[in-house]
Design a protein around this motif. Structure first.
Motif, mmCIF file in Angstrom:
data_model
loop_
_atom_site.group_PDB
_atom_site.id
_atom_site.type_symbol
_atom_site.label_atom_id
_atom_site.label_comp_id
_atom_site.label_asym_id
_atom_site.label_seq_id
_atom_site.Cartn_x
_atom_site.Cartn_y
_atom_site.Cartn_z
ATOM 1 N N ARG A 21 -1.299 -0.834 -4.263
ATOM 2 C CA ARG A 21 -2.188 0.327 -4.211
ATOM 3 C C ARG A 21 -1.400 1.620 -4.300
ATOM 4 O O ARG A 21 -0.375 1.794 -3.631
ATOM 5 N N ARG B 145 -0.455 4.183 -0.965
ATOM 6 C CA ARG B 145 -1.363 5.326 -1.071
ATOM 7 C C ARG B 145 -0.951 6.487 -0.175
ATOM 8 O O ARG B 145 -1.049 7.642 -0.545
ATOM 9 N N SER B 146 -0.537 6.158 1.060
ATOM 10 C CA SER B 146 -0.171 7.219 2.005
ATOM 11 C C SER B 146 0.636 6.628 3.146
ATOM 12 O O SER B 146 0.563 5.417 3.406
ATOM 13 N N ASP B 147 1.363 7.498 3.852
ATOM 14 C CA ASP B 147 2.049 7.045 5.071
ATOM 15 C C ASP B 147 1.079 7.005 6.265
ATOM 16 O O ASP B 147 1.476 6.729 7.391
ATOM 17 N N THR B 148 -0.191 7.277 5.999
ATOM 18 C CA THR B 148 -1.204 7.176 7.066
ATOM 19 C C THR B 148 -1.711 5.740 7.243
ATOM 20 O O THR B 148 -2.467 5.470 8.168
ATOM 21 N N VAL B 149 -1.328 4.831 6.343
ATOM 22 C CA VAL B 149 -1.938 3.489 6.359
ATOM 23 C C VAL B 149 -1.214 2.512 7.299
ATOM 24 O O VAL B 149 -1.628 1.370 7.440
ATOM 25 N N THR B 150 -0.152 2.976 7.941
ATOM 26 C CA THR B 150 0.659 2.080 8.786
ATOM 27 C C THR B 150 -0.122 1.567 9.991
ATOM 28 O O THR B 150 -1.014 2.242 10.511
ATOM 29 N N ARG B 151 0.257 0.365 10.432
ATOM 30 C CA ARG B 151 -0.296 -0.181 11.679
ATOM 31 C C ARG B 151 0.778 -0.128 12.750
ATOM 32 O O ARG B 151 1.965 -0.303 12.432
ATOM 33 N N ASP C 203 0.819 -1.210 0.000
ATOM 34 C CA ASP C 203 0.000 0.000 0.000
ATOM 35 C C ASP C 203 0.858 1.268 0.000
ATOM 36 O O ASP C 203 1.398 1.666 1.042
ATOM 37 N N LYS D 65 1.410 9.979 10.550
ATOM 38 C CA LYS D 65 1.889 9.827 9.168
ATOM 39 C C LYS D 65 3.186 9.011 9.246
ATOM 40 O O LYS D 65 3.134 7.865 9.645
ATOM 41 N N HIS E 187 -2.070 6.150 -5.272
ATOM 42 C CA HIS E 187 -3.102 7.178 -5.101
ATOM 43 C C HIS E 187 -3.159 8.098 -6.321
ATOM 44 O O HIS E 187 -2.325 9.002 -6.448
#
Ligand code: TLP
Length: 345
Positions: free
Chosen positions: A310, A8-14, A6, A202, A312
């Protein structure tokens, strides 16, 4: 089936296992009553890191920017921002609703502008014009392509704003990336600004949260507005513990994310029908253009999704990729292979 990669963004991290452990073990209390020790510790830590008197935990980067804009302005004021700036373009029009302000825009060079452009955008004291009150600088600049805003431009812009009586806010959602890429400390970057908002969710890899920093009086105003918009939360020491962990362990490692983005950009530059200049990739964000191809960016994105990659799409021809904690160098190779396959067809 392959694991989904993924970009799409660095916001998707767990959260990592270590971050989860820090969250699990957090001491908590009622933060609306000011009694969450972990939130208080995070706020002190962020204020010290940014060299400001005080800091406040807020739910998101949007909340950090918008409450700062509200605390600096009166309805009818004018806010100067680069034309692709996040606070104006991607925060749901909230400056109009929450603060009743309008924007004057500056065309930047990949998000960066200079003092002369600011001076030209400031209105004279004349009843026809709105009152120019605030300049917002985004560092790194998202739509500019993760661009680092040069400190010398900021200092020159500060000279103009001080002379003309304007305030300055930094949207530092990715300030940490700017610091790692430039070697400038968070404190040096924050010093010319009246307020700074920085994100934990982020590149730092936290599940939620941002911090606003500024003078004690300014933070008091932001605190009041946070309550008004329903942003007063209770036992959020669990989230603050993730923030403390990330500030201690996840800043220096961003250098790796920057190398991943660079590697990806170099690979993309060799793929047919893709336009990108890898030299422009300074941090963890890259944009590439697919206009020579017969397909739109959205069609390319959909085809990649079928290959478990994925990205963006941000316009008809432009696609954004962001490197972060949850993508590896091998994932970059796999994504490049998938993109090459899709662009061939
Ligand atoms: N940006 C998000 C999306 O909104 C596009 C992203 O994936 O990049 N300032 C900047 C510079 C940002 O990039 C973002 C988020 C924000 C503020 C807002 O932060 P949140 O999403 O926490 O409200």
């Amino acid at each position: 089936m392959n694991r989904l990669i993924d970009f799409r963004s660095d916001t998707v991290t767990r959260p990592t296992p270590e971050m989860r452990k820090a969250m699990f073990e957090a001491q908590v209390g009622d933060d609306v009553l000011g009694e969450d020790p972990t939130v208080n510790a995070l706020q002190e830590k962020a204020a010290a890191l940014l060299g400001k008197e005080a800091a406040l935990f807020v739910a998101s980067g949007t909340m950090g920017n918008q409450l700062s804009i509200k605390a600096h302005t009166q309805p009818g004021d004018d806010v100067i921002i680069e034309e692709g700036g996040h606070a104006m373009n991607f925060e749901g029009g909230s400056s109009a609703v929450l603060s009743g302000v309008q924007y004057s825009t500056i065309p930047g060079n990949r998000g960066v502008f200079d003092a002369e452009q600011v001076e030209a955008a400031i209105h004279n004291d004349d009843v026809h014009f709105p009152v120019s009150r605030l300049v917002v600088i985004e560092n790194t600049h998202n739509r500019g392509g993760g661009t680092v805003f040069p400190l010398k431009n900021i200092h020159r812009i500060r000279e103009v704003t001080t002379r003309r009586g304007l305030r300055m806010h930094m949207d530092g959602a990715r300030l940490w990336n700017a610091c790692v890429a430039s070697g400038v400390s968070p404190k040096e970057y924050a010093a010319p600004f009246d307020s700074v908002s920085v994100c934990l969710s982020k590149g730092l890899g936290c599940p939620a949260g941002s911090m606003v920093a500024g003078s004690r009086d300014f933070i008091k105003r932001v605190h009041r507005f946070r309550k008004m918009v329903g942003g007063g939360m209770r036992q959020i020491g669990f989230l603050a513990a993730a923030g403390i962990y990330a500030l201690d362990h996840h800043i220096d490692r961003m250098e790796e994310d920057h190398r991943k983005a660079k590697k990806m950009a170099r690979g993309l530059a060799g793929i047919k029908n893709i336009i990108i200049n890898p030299d422009e990739v300074e941090t963890n964000i890259l944009f590439f253009d697919v206009s020579p191809a017969e397909r739109t960016a959205h069609e390319v994105g959909a085809a990649l999704r079928e290959k478990d990659v994925r990205v963006h799409p941000t316009s008809k021809t432009r696609i954004r990729c962001v490197a972060h904690l949850d993508v590896s160098f091998d994932d970059v190779d796999r994504a490049l292979e998938a993109i090459e396959g899709v662009m061939k067809r």
